[in-house]
Design an enzyme around this catalytic site. Sequence first.
Site, mmCIF file in Angstrom:
data_model
loop_
_atom_site.group_PDB
_atom_site.id
_atom_site.type_symbol
_atom_site.label_atom_id
_atom_site.label_comp_id
_atom_site.label_asym_id
_atom_site.label_seq_id
_atom_site.Cartn_x
_atom_site.Cartn_y
_atom_site.Cartn_z
ATOM 1 N N LYS A 111 53.759 34.687 111.659
ATOM 2 C CA LYS A 111 54.390 34.455 110.344
ATOM 3 C C LYS A 111 53.539 33.506 109.498
ATOM 4 C CE LYS A 111 58.497 36.525 110.509
ATOM 5 N NZ LYS A 111 59.817 36.633 110.131
ATOM 6 N N LYS A 191 54.708 47.074 113.462
ATOM 7 C CA LYS A 191 56.139 46.885 113.269
ATOM 8 C C LYS A 191 56.559 47.395 111.887
ATOM 9 C CE LYS A 191 59.670 43.387 113.963
ATOM 10 N NZ LYS A 191 59.996 42.005 114.218
ATOM 11 N N LYS A 194 60.157 45.484 105.902
ATOM 12 C CA LYS A 194 60.250 45.620 104.452
ATOM 13 C C LYS A 194 59.094 44.898 103.771
ATOM 14 C CE LYS A 194 62.729 44.765 100.312
ATOM 15 N NZ LYS A 194 62.447 43.521 99.595
#
Length: 325
Positions: A111, A191, A194
């Site tokens: 992240k 993965k 969105k």
Amino acid sequence: MERVFSGIQPTGVLHLGNYLGAVRNWVAIQSDYECIYCVVDLHAVTQSYDVAAMPGRILELATGLLACGLDATQVRLFVQSSLPQHAELAWVFTCVTSMGELGRQTQFKSKSEQQADNINVGLFAYPVLQAADILLYKASRVPVGEDQEQHLELSREIARRFNARFGATFPEPRTLFTSTPRIRGLDGAAKMSKSLGNHIAVDEDEAVLRRKLASAVTDPARQKRADPGHPEICNIYSLHKFFSDSGSCQEIESACRTAAIGCVDCKKRLGDQLLAHFAPIRERWRTLRERPDEVRDVLRQGQRQCQQLADATMAEVRAKMGLNW
Ligand code: SF4
């Protein structure tokens, strides 16, 4: 009944990755466990987001979850930020968690790369809030995919550490082995998400769905229609395995290997299956969207039910920590 906790972020879209990796399992186990399901909006604010859109996203996600088959008479569905005990327990847990442990979390590293301009403390402490979400309700089971197993192990470690320091309080939550596959994105990325823009929404408009499938990555070896394919490495085929019956899958597999079927036809068949599978969900979703107060009532009911558990846990935590003056 064992208690299950699971959460989902209000990212603005419920996509196939969420559906196959989580939501259909939530529905499947709802009568076998005491299920607490949560729209985890406090997790969502660890990344940049549109403040004005957030209330709508929360409500839309809850509507979608109910449309997918969650039964409000069986499960408790609520919004994380409606119970401040989540944040309170997370703070307590940050005090028994080391910086080193959090720094080793692979999701924090990935992240941090994705949002290099916004590596905030919330992102770093994200798994501590996850541990608080689960342990606030003393849930013993958590349906997670492989990518969350490291976070769940940290939750167990936090529970052990709190118990050792302040006395036996929390159970060590275990993985619930439901099928939680990781769904690849249409671009072939590891993965579906969105934020990567490689998703198909559960309530995708037909024209958009067909367009997205048309540009989806397949077997790179099939440059021409006559080239034989390798379905085992094709994401379209892996989606067929979820939405087409086994006879159709076998037929597609052998037809792909002999180039008897082209990717265009194969994708069209997948599109037909997706539209058929999600038609009743889309219909329920449409109906529920017209009754937002019913959805709000479900969330408030879930909040009330969970509040009793959360209050009891926090009273126990404060007493054990000497914070009950
Ligand atoms: S025919 Fe279907 S399974 Fe084979 S490569 Fe094309 S899309 Fe994939």
